[in-house]
Design a protein around this motif. Sequence first.
Motif, PDB file in Angstrom:
ATOM      1  N   ALA A 115       3.526   4.663 -10.344  1.00  0.00           N
ATOM      2  CA  ALA A 115       3.687   3.713 -11.451  1.00  0.00           C
ATOM      3  C   ALA A 115       3.344   2.286 -11.024  1.00  0.00           C
ATOM      4  O   ALA A 115       2.933   1.462 -11.862  1.00  0.00           O
ATOM      5  N   THR A 116       3.492   1.982  -9.742  1.00  0.00           N
ATOM      6  CA  THR A 116       3.204   0.621  -9.279  1.00  0.00           C
ATOM      7  C   THR A 116       1.719   0.294  -9.375  1.00  0.00           C
ATOM      8  O   THR A 116       1.346  -0.882  -9.387  1.00  0.00           O
ATOM      9  N   ARG A 117       0.883   1.324  -9.464  1.00  0.00           N
ATOM     10  CA  ARG A 117      -0.560   1.068  -9.580  1.00  0.00           C
ATOM     11  C   ARG A 117      -0.919   0.480 -10.939  1.00  0.00           C
ATOM     12  O   ARG A 117      -2.001  -0.090 -11.100  1.00  0.00           O
ATOM     13  N   GLU A 118      -0.027   0.631 -11.891  1.00  0.00           N
ATOM     14  CA  GLU A 118      -0.276   0.124 -13.242  1.00  0.00           C
ATOM     15  C   GLU A 118       0.429  -1.205 -13.489  1.00  0.00           C
ATOM     16  O   GLU A 118       0.513  -1.656 -14.632  1.00  0.00           O
ATOM     17  N   TYR A 119       0.953  -1.828 -12.450  1.00  0.00           N
ATOM     18  CA  TYR A 119       1.670  -3.087 -12.615  1.00  0.00           C
ATOM     19  C   TYR A 119       0.757  -4.158 -13.210  1.00  0.00           C
ATOM     20  O   TYR A 119      -0.439  -4.235 -12.895  1.00  0.00           O
ATOM     21  N   THR A 120       1.349  -4.998 -14.047  1.00  0.00           N
ATOM     22  CA  THR A 120       0.640  -6.183 -14.535  1.00  0.00           C
ATOM     23  C   THR A 120       0.515  -7.186 -13.383  1.00  0.00           C
ATOM     24  O   THR A 120       1.151  -7.032 -12.327  1.00  0.00           O
ATOM     25  N   ALA A 121      -0.277  -8.225 -13.603  1.00  0.00           N
ATOM     26  CA  ALA A 121      -0.434  -9.252 -12.579  1.00  0.00           C
ATOM     27  C   ALA A 121       0.910  -9.894 -12.257  1.00  0.00           C
ATOM     28  O   ALA A 121       1.216 -10.162 -11.085  1.00  0.00           O
ATOM     29  N   ALA A 122       1.730 -10.119 -13.289  1.00  0.00           N
ATOM     30  CA  ALA A 122       3.036 -10.739 -13.069  1.00  0.00           C
ATOM     31  C   ALA A 122       3.953  -9.808 -12.276  1.00  0.00           C
ATOM     32  O   ALA A 122       4.668 -10.259 -11.370  1.00  0.00           O
ATOM     33  N   GLN A 123       3.937  -8.518 -12.595  1.00  0.00           N
ATOM     34  CA  GLN A 123       4.760  -7.563 -11.851  1.00  0.00           C
ATOM     35  C   GLN A 123       4.293  -7.460 -10.400  1.00  0.00           C
ATOM     36  O   GLN A 123       5.114  -7.356  -9.480  1.00  0.00           O
ATOM     37  N   LEU A 124       2.995  -7.492 -10.199  1.00  0.00           N
ATOM     38  CA  LEU A 124       2.456  -7.424  -8.843  1.00  0.00           C
ATOM     39  C   LEU A 124       2.852  -8.652  -8.043  1.00  0.00           C
ATOM     40  O   LEU A 124       3.269  -8.554  -6.878  1.00  0.00           O
ATOM     41  N   ASP A 125       2.747  -9.832  -8.657  1.00  0.00           N
ATOM     42  CA  ASP A 125       3.144 -11.065  -7.968  1.00  0.00           C
ATOM     43  C   ASP A 125       4.616 -11.027  -7.591  1.00  0.00           C
ATOM     44  O   ASP A 125       4.999 -11.445  -6.491  1.00  0.00           O
ATOM     45  N   SER A 126       5.462 -10.525  -8.494  1.00  0.00           N
ATOM     46  CA  SER A 126       6.891 -10.434  -8.221  1.00  0.00           C
ATOM     47  C   SER A 126       7.173  -9.477  -7.077  1.00  0.00           C
ATOM     48  O   SER A 126       8.012  -9.751  -6.206  1.00  0.00           O
ATOM     49  N   THR A 127       6.451  -8.358  -7.047  1.00  0.00           N
ATOM     50  CA  THR A 127       6.642  -7.373  -5.973  1.00  0.00           C
ATOM     51  C   THR A 127       6.225  -7.952  -4.630  1.00  0.00           C
ATOM     52  O   THR A 127       6.934  -7.805  -3.627  1.00  0.00           O
ATOM     53  N   THR A 177       0.831  -1.205   0.000  1.00  0.00           N
ATOM     54  CA  THR A 177       0.000   0.000   0.000  1.00  0.00           C
ATOM     55  C   THR A 177       0.863   1.251   0.000  1.00  0.00           C
ATOM     56  O   THR A 177       0.594   2.218  -0.736  1.00  0.00           O
ATOM     57  N   ASP A 178       1.917   1.246   0.800  1.00  0.00           N
ATOM     58  CA  ASP A 178       2.822   2.396   0.873  1.00  0.00           C
ATOM     59  C   ASP A 178       3.502   2.635  -0.478  1.00  0.00           C
ATOM     60  O   ASP A 178       3.624   3.784  -0.926  1.00  0.00           O
ATOM     61  N   LEU A 179       3.947   1.570  -1.139  1.00  0.00           N
ATOM     62  CA  LEU A 179       4.579   1.714  -2.456  1.00  0.00           C
ATOM     63  C   LEU A 179       3.603   2.306  -3.467  1.00  0.00           C
ATOM     64  O   LEU A 179       3.970   3.182  -4.268  1.00  0.00           O
ATOM     65  N   ARG A 180       2.366   1.872  -3.442  1.00  0.00           N
ATOM     66  CA  ARG A 180       1.381   2.380  -4.397  1.00  0.00           C
ATOM     67  C   ARG A 180       1.086   3.857  -4.169  1.00  0.00           C
ATOM     68  O   ARG A 180       0.819   4.601  -5.126  1.00  0.00           O
ATOM     69  N   GLU A 181       1.142   4.281  -2.913  1.00  0.00           N
ATOM     70  CA  GLU A 181       0.893   5.687  -2.610  1.00  0.00           C
ATOM     71  C   GLU A 181       2.076   6.567  -3.017  1.00  0.00           C
ATOM     72  O   GLU A 181       1.898   7.686  -3.509  1.00  0.00           O
ATOM     73  N   ARG A 182       3.299   6.062  -2.829  1.00  0.00           N
ATOM     74  CA  ARG A 182       4.490   6.879  -3.045  1.00  0.00           C
ATOM     75  C   ARG A 182       5.094   6.715  -4.436  1.00  0.00           C
ATOM     76  O   ARG A 182       5.851   7.573  -4.878  1.00  0.00           O
ATOM     77  N   VAL A 183       4.786   5.610  -5.095  1.00  0.00           N
ATOM     78  CA  VAL A 183       5.286   5.379  -6.452  1.00  0.00           C
ATOM     79  C   VAL A 183       4.075   5.061  -7.334  1.00  0.00           C
ATOM     80  O   VAL A 183       3.707   3.895  -7.502  1.00  0.00           O
TER      81      VAL A 183
END
Length: 347
Positions: free
Chosen positions: A255-267, A247-253
């Motif tokens: 671009a992370t809100r547009e991550y694909t499912a694969a990018q989100l899983d990796s994060t 949640t903190d990453l999505r608020e401060r960065v």
Amino acid sequence: MTAATTMDPTDAYPGYLACLADADEYAAIDVALGLLDAGVPPERVLLDLVAPAQAEVGERWARNEWSVAQEHAATHISERVVAAVAAHANPRPTGGRIVVACMDGEWHALPPRLVAEVLRLRGWQVTFLGASVPAAHLVSYLHRHDAQAVALACALPMRLPHAHRMIEACRRSDVPVVVGGRGFGADGRWAARLGAAWAPNAPAAAELIADERALRRVPAAQLGHLADDEYASLVRRRGELIDSALTDLRERVPATREYTAAQLDSTVSDLGHIVDSLAASLYVDDASLFTEFVGWLVEILTSRGVPASAVALTLEHYAAVLRDFPRASDAVARSRAGLPATPRSGG
């Protein structure tokens, strides 16, 4: 590619590595068998050819020079080479049974397979149980089969709490244990903290297993610090910590809100590894475990285009939410010291 004619595995190494890069299983086997036919002992082929090549495979993956698929293909080929060397040598056991296995949740099976084959070459009757063996299943196997010792492998320090439970389970079955792998530290310091006999390599493991008195003469685990409940509390909050960091990453960065499912899983996976490594550092009471992991993670991510600031942001978040965890706070602070400062949030 033709089979090796040299009697020195180090001379054959470049050609063997080229076979792995080309995914040429048959040529790789020819290199190994050529060494054997030239009179090179099987143990040297395993330890001076296959083992260093596999280490290089891991380094190429870490540097993002090879994909996961390439790494898996190369590992499979080396496993086939080990099988070919073992079949060529075909020793007959003269000693007792030794069980070799990976810790529960540990999937790096080739290094302990090499240990198993070295033990077999030295006359032991070896049972190799492979990757990720649950503790209960290992104990059940030991109860059914009379083992003289167990060799357990751990490549990832974050698995140390699980490793300790497996070590203790074997001891309750009155079977001595030798451990190895990078997960216990380059010098085995975390094995000592867990009260386990440690071997830095396959020959050392074989020598230790041959000396049962030395194998059983191990100082007790040094885990009195677990009484402060920091480790247990952190583990209980694992899911919460991962969710809050995301949640903190999505608020401060943004671009992370547009991550694909694969990018989100990796994060999410990376955030879980951070928490697990921090928990392991609390388990063995050594902040260097966490700082070394963070340094490694930053190298991996930057090689893939993810800036170090992404890790720094997560550590800044954990520094804030773990203020009541003194040992965890110290480990986080030490790891942040080597990272770039995080950008200020707007507002």
